[in-house]
Design a protein around this motif. Sequence first.
Motif, PDB file in Angstrom:
ATOM      1  N   VAL A   1       5.399  22.984  19.669  1.00 33.10           N
ATOM      2  CA  VAL A   1       6.595  23.123  20.071  1.00 33.10           C
ATOM      3  C   VAL A   1       7.501  24.287  20.205  1.00 33.10           C
ATOM      4  O   VAL A   1       7.155  24.903  19.015  1.00 33.10           O
ATOM      5  N   LEU A   2       8.410  24.374  21.068  1.00 37.33           N
ATOM      6  CA  LEU A   2       9.088  25.775  21.187  1.00 37.33           C
ATOM      7  C   LEU A   2      10.390  25.844  20.143  1.00 37.33           C
ATOM      8  O   LEU A   2      11.386  24.752  21.263  1.00 37.33           O
ATOM      9  N   ARG A   3      11.270  26.646  19.882  1.00 37.02           N
ATOM     10  CA  ARG A   3      12.041  26.769  18.992  1.00 37.02           C
ATOM     11  C   ARG A   3      13.362  28.198  18.857  1.00 37.02           C
ATOM     12  O   ARG A   3      12.550  28.639  19.346  1.00 37.02           O
ATOM     13  N   THR A   4      14.074  28.159  18.709  1.00 36.96           N
ATOM     14  CA  THR A   4      14.613  29.015  18.559  1.00 36.96           C
ATOM     15  C   THR A   4      16.538  29.494  17.782  1.00 36.96           C
ATOM     16  O   THR A   4      16.514  28.297  17.728  1.00 36.96           O
ATOM     17  N   PHE A   5      16.405  30.920  17.303  1.00 35.82           N
ATOM     18  CA  PHE A   5      17.496  30.947  16.784  1.00 35.82           C
ATOM     19  C   PHE A   5      18.603  31.382  18.103  1.00 35.82           C
ATOM     20  O   PHE A   5      19.894  31.680  17.059  1.00 35.82           O
ATOM     21  N   SER A   6      18.588  31.291  19.294  1.00 39.19           N
ATOM     22  CA  SER A   6      19.575  32.382  19.875  1.00 39.19           C
ATOM     23  C   SER A   6      20.836  31.473  20.121  1.00 39.19           C
ATOM     24  O   SER A   6      21.986  31.605  20.485  1.00 39.19           O
ATOM     25  N   LYS A   7      20.248  30.072  20.250  1.00 42.72           N
ATOM     26  CA  LYS A   7      20.920  28.999  20.655  1.00 42.72           C
ATOM     27  C   LYS A   7      22.250  28.369  19.605  1.00 42.72           C
ATOM     28  O   LYS A   7      23.348  29.093  19.395  1.00 42.72           O
ATOM     29  N   ILE A   8      21.823  27.187  18.870  1.00 39.25           N
ATOM     30  CA  ILE A   8      22.791  26.501  18.188  1.00 39.25           C
ATOM     31  C   ILE A   8      23.239  27.889  17.055  1.00 39.25           C
ATOM     32  O   ILE A   8      24.706  27.891  16.351  1.00 39.25           O
ATOM     33  N   TYR A   9      22.203  28.300  16.627  1.00 44.39           N
ATOM     34  CA  TYR A   9      22.200  29.364  15.356  1.00 44.39           C
ATOM     35  C   TYR A   9      22.943  30.318  15.681  1.00 44.39           C
ATOM     36  O   TYR A   9      23.340  31.936  14.983  1.00 44.39           O
ATOM     37  N   GLY A  10      23.217  30.609  16.800  1.00 43.26           N
ATOM     38  CA  GLY A  10      23.995  32.508  17.337  1.00 43.26           C
ATOM     39  C   GLY A  10      23.465  33.357  17.446  1.00 43.26           C
ATOM     40  O   GLY A  10      24.193  33.887  16.362  1.00 43.26           O
ATOM     41  N   LEU A  11      22.298  33.489  17.162  1.00 42.67           N
ATOM     42  CA  LEU A  11      21.635  34.915  16.917  1.00 42.67           C
ATOM     43  C   LEU A  11      20.744  35.222  17.929  1.00 42.67           C
ATOM     44  O   LEU A  11      20.346  36.156  18.296  1.00 42.67           O
ATOM     45  N   ALA A  12      21.178  35.202  19.594  1.00 45.37           N
ATOM     46  CA  ALA A  12      20.536  35.670  20.485  1.00 45.37           C
ATOM     47  C   ALA A  12      20.093  37.129  20.874  1.00 45.37           C
ATOM     48  O   ALA A  12      19.462  37.996  21.250  1.00 45.37           O
ATOM     49  N   ALA A  13      20.883  38.026  20.219  1.00 49.31           N
ATOM     50  CA  ALA A  13      21.031  39.186  20.136  1.00 49.31           C
ATOM     51  C   ALA A  13      19.925  39.557  18.965  1.00 49.31           C
ATOM     52  O   ALA A  13      19.182  40.789  19.481  1.00 49.31           O
ATOM     53  N   LEU A  14      19.351  38.871  18.412  1.00 42.43           N
ATOM     54  CA  LEU A  14      18.832  39.111  17.448  1.00 42.43           C
ATOM     55  C   LEU A  14      17.056  39.330  18.079  1.00 42.43           C
ATOM     56  O   LEU A  14      16.017  39.620  16.979  1.00 42.43           O
ATOM     57  N   ARG A  15      17.057  37.879  18.845  1.00 42.24           N
ATOM     58  CA  ARG A  15      15.994  37.610  19.444  1.00 42.24           C
ATOM     59  C   ARG A  15      14.438  37.671  18.195  1.00 42.24           C
ATOM     60  O   ARG A  15      14.194  37.460  17.558  1.00 42.24           O
TER      61      ARG A  15
END
Length: 360
Positions: A218-232
């Motif tokens: 399962v893959l999750r990201t901090f780029s979307k709802i967490y608003g950290l897209a620039a941090l990768r």
Amino acid sequence: MRALVTPSIESLRPYEAGKPVEELARERGITDAVKLASNENPHGPSPKAVDAMRGALAEVSRYPDANAYRLRARIAEVLGVTMPEVVQGNGSNELLDLLVRTFTTPADHIVFAEPSFVVYRMSALTHGVAFTAVPLANDVHDLEAMARAITEKTRLVFVANPNNPTGTHVGRAALERFLRAVPKDVVVALDEAYAEYADAPDYASALSLRALHERLVVLRTFSKIYGLAALRVGYAVSTPEICDYLNRVRAPFNVSSLGQVAALASLDDAAHVERSRKQNSAERARLSSSLAALGFGVTESQANFVYARSPLPAKELYEALLDRGVIVRAFGGLPDHVRITVGTRAENDRLVAALREVLK
Ligand code: PMP
């Protein structure tokens, strides 16, 4: 001379990102542009994440923790899994490519949907792995057709839930059937970049279905709802065995120290996530009905963007909106569809006003 690259790499085109507002300013002198093109959180990051980064700035001469210990420990705690079941990624994007590199060779085969997130195709082509892109049915993953597309050579399957660019989801029952149908030795990657935005009663994260398929990732990201897209920053949750192999192949220091502290702090701001989700759901509904009223064919979305059939050719609409300082996405293979990120109320109003002008 020998060809510099394989035919497969020859066929690639650079990833086309949403146009940055600075680029629009440079090209057309528009200085107040609104970007609704990259599915970013229009409300920004949690202030807690920003504070945490401030506190870490003076330490950037040091390499980050190569094992992202504190972040992985917190993710494991929040999800109720163990640390060896969590791998951090340079965005979930890195993990998608890492799955291809770790678990497939050019003799193998990958299955994903079409249209879906383009990186699945890009990675398969980059590494010279054959693939089958199974068409969506009514804009939704056709999981039965995807299960049928699996051959003896298939090592990896990607499913985006919710899907990008359509925003559609597959429900719990269909996902359960699929996980039971996929042969045990195939790695199934459930890309849940937009999971936190989904509010349909039948939406189920694959995190709750791990018992159904041993090789589930399962893959999750901090780029979307967490608003950290620039941090990768993204992560994978899977078995300790799969995570161990991913760790052998991934680059060292793949997530920056600023990314690690910001992601960690943002996990402690549940209110920011909740506010973002609520505002997105309300604005997604409002934007969808405004688009429908303007003659768009709107696909029901569970994400923070809306996929819509445009009354004008998509490229024409895209250009007309750029002239009015609104950046959306049009895709090469989808000449009559646009994908519009749900913005703030004011940004969505600006888009709708621009559309009224263009379509009148
Ligand atoms: N998966 C999907 C379905 C996406 O839409 C995106 C971002 N466009 C990603 C993965 C990658 O996101 P990131 O690398 O920023 O985590």
